[in-house]
Design a protein around this motif. Structure first.
Motif, PDB file in Angstrom:
ATOM      1  N   GLY A 277     -11.163 -11.212  18.810  1.00  0.00           N
ATOM      2  CA  GLY A 277     -10.708 -10.197  19.751  1.00  0.00           C
ATOM      3  C   GLY A 277     -11.407  -8.866  19.559  1.00  0.00           C
ATOM      4  N   GLY A 278     -12.131  -8.696  18.450  1.00  0.00           N
ATOM      5  CA  GLY A 278     -12.824  -7.441  18.188  1.00  0.00           C
ATOM      6  C   GLY A 278     -14.321  -7.596  18.103  1.00  0.00           C
TER       7      GLY A 278
ATOM      8  N   VAL B  82      -6.180  -7.948  15.308  1.00  0.00           N
ATOM      9  CA  VAL B  82      -6.680  -7.422  16.587  1.00  0.00           C
ATOM     10  C   VAL B  82      -5.816  -7.866  17.759  1.00  0.00           C
ATOM     11  N   LEU B  83      -5.146  -8.983  17.610  1.00  0.00           N
ATOM     12  CA  LEU B  83      -4.329  -9.491  18.715  1.00  0.00           C
ATOM     13  C   LEU B  83      -3.048  -8.699  18.923  1.00  0.00           C
ATOM     14  N   ASN B  84      -2.700  -7.828  17.973  1.00  0.00           N
ATOM     15  CA  ASN B  84      -1.557  -6.923  18.145  1.00  0.00           C
ATOM     16  C   ASN B  84      -0.240  -7.649  18.402  1.00  0.00           C
TER      17      ASN B  84
ATOM     18  N   MET C  76      -7.861  -1.848  15.377  1.00  0.00           N
ATOM     19  CA  MET C  76      -7.613  -3.148  15.981  1.00  0.00           C
ATOM     20  C   MET C  76      -6.781  -3.042  17.249  1.00  0.00           C
ATOM     21  N   GLY C  77      -7.231  -3.750  18.280  1.00  0.00           N
ATOM     22  CA  GLY C  77      -6.456  -3.835  19.502  1.00  0.00           C
ATOM     23  C   GLY C  77      -6.115  -2.476  20.075  1.00  0.00           C
ATOM     24  N   CYS C  78      -4.816  -2.221  20.290  1.00  0.00           N
ATOM     25  CA  CYS C  78      -4.397  -0.963  20.905  1.00  0.00           C
ATOM     26  C   CYS C  78      -4.679   0.228  19.999  1.00  0.00           C
TER      27      CYS C  78
END
Length: 362
Positions: A187-188, A208-210, A334-336
């Motif tokens: 995801g990153g 990263v998937l939060n 990561m993610g948000c």
């Protein structure tokens, strides 16, 4: 009947209070409200028809996330360690050769797991911050002839993003399964399971998937399934035995893609260098965009820095892990959490810590 001898604990008689923190360590990451709200949906029976529909949707989402058409794609209940064990326990039998690439703690963990089930362990070792060339990998495959080769795509203990192109083809040339850990990278950073010849790929939900911790998406190629379902012995774990998992169907996960990490990481790296801090991974192409490793500032106690930042800014960053202990600070975006505004927040906290933490004259 006598009265209960153990009274109800007073700590459980008051509402649970969890503080809000800025989670900029190497994981877990902050969970967006949308995903937290999804967790408040009603619980229904695991054999209800709606559950099977949800599981089918989840499988499709994981296939998209991994960029694979593998039928054997699911999410096991557990952390990334659970997926690592699921992969190794199902594909390796006692006495078989396993090759692990060790350039951080996750290669060490994979080797230990395989050793515990009686496999013959072979390793190639790179120094912290390093990675392997395809020539080095092929030499090891030719020498050891393993049934399984493990590689961490995102080595979060050292901040290395390992190149993958061509390795799957090398593994198949030597009749070896290619196992990739993408817990810190999925995801990153770009990753294409089928296109890159990966036989087993897994990740974790909490980075990263939060999503909350406790779910591990995993996928197996047809080559991997042939090895698994033609083994001579049963896997050592009943819970992770794929023949049982397949019959019980898949668990749940919420997935999303966040490929904005590279530009935010570059912005962060530039800010660190402007502050006079050094990046631990020297080669730019090998830097993991989701976890940045910073050379521990000379003269400072890294623990004092992380403690000061948590206490003063309510913000988590971490020290090293495994071979990088005492050598680095680790910052996860990561993610948000991967935004330039958050980078500015971390940079300001680091600058403040370097100003106020004790620095030796040595």
């Amino acid at each position: 009947m006598s009265s209960v001898s153990v009274p109800p604990p007073k700590c459980l008689q008051k509402p649970l209070s969890v503080p809000h923190r800025h989670m900029f360590g190497p994981g877990p990451s902050n969970v967006p409200p949308r995903i937290l709200e999804a967790g408040a949906n009603p619980v229904i029976g695991h054999m209800h028809p709606e559950i099977f529909e949800i599981m089918s949707d989840i499988k499709s989402g994981v296939q998209y996330m991994f960029q694979t058409q593998n039928s054997m794609t699911l999410a096991v209940s557990g952390t990334g360690h659970t997926a690592m064990e699921c992969a190794i326990f199902n594909t390796v039998e006692p006495g078989e050769n396993v090759l692990t690439a060790v350039n951080g703690i996750w290669g060490e963990r994979a080797a230990e797991m395989a050793e515990r089930i009686g496999a013959r362990i072979n390793t190639i070792v790179a120094p912290p911050g390093g990675f392997f060339t395809n020539v080095e990998i092929e030499q090891a495959l030719s020498k050891y002839r393993p049934v399984l080769f493990f590689l961490a795509h995102g080595e979060s203990s050292t901040g290395v993003l390992h190149p993958l192109d061509g390795i799957g083809q090398l593994c198949h040339k030597y009749n070896c399964l290619f196992l990739v850990d993408s817990v810190a990278s999925m995801g990153g950073a770009p990753l294409y399971m089928d296109q890159q010849g990966i036989d087993i790929l897994y990740t974790g939900s909490q980075k990263v998937l939060n999503a909350p911790p406790g779910t591990a998406p995993i996928s197996f190629s047809e080559r991997a399934c042939q090895k698994i379902f033609n083994r001579r012995t049963k896997p050592v774990s009943f819970f992770l035995d794929l023949s049982c998992l397949v019959s019980c169907r898949q668990e749940l996960i919420i997935t999303s893609h966040h490929y904005i990490s590279n530009s935010v990481a570059e912005y962060f790296h530039a800010g660190l260098e402007n502050m006079g801090l050094k990046l631990f991974v020297k080669e730019k192409k090998a830097r993991l965009p989701t976890v940045t490793t910073i050379v521990a500032p000379h003269g400072y106690d890294w623990k004092e820095i992380t403690t000061y930042i948590m206490k003063t800014h309510n913000l988590e960053i971490s020290g090293g892990l495994g071979p990088s202990v005492g050598m680095v600070l680790r910052v996860g975006l990561m993610g948000c959490n991967s935004s330039k505004a958050n980078v500015d927040m971390v940079l300001a906290a680091l600058k403040d810590a370097l100003k106020h933490c004790h620095k030796s004259k040595v």
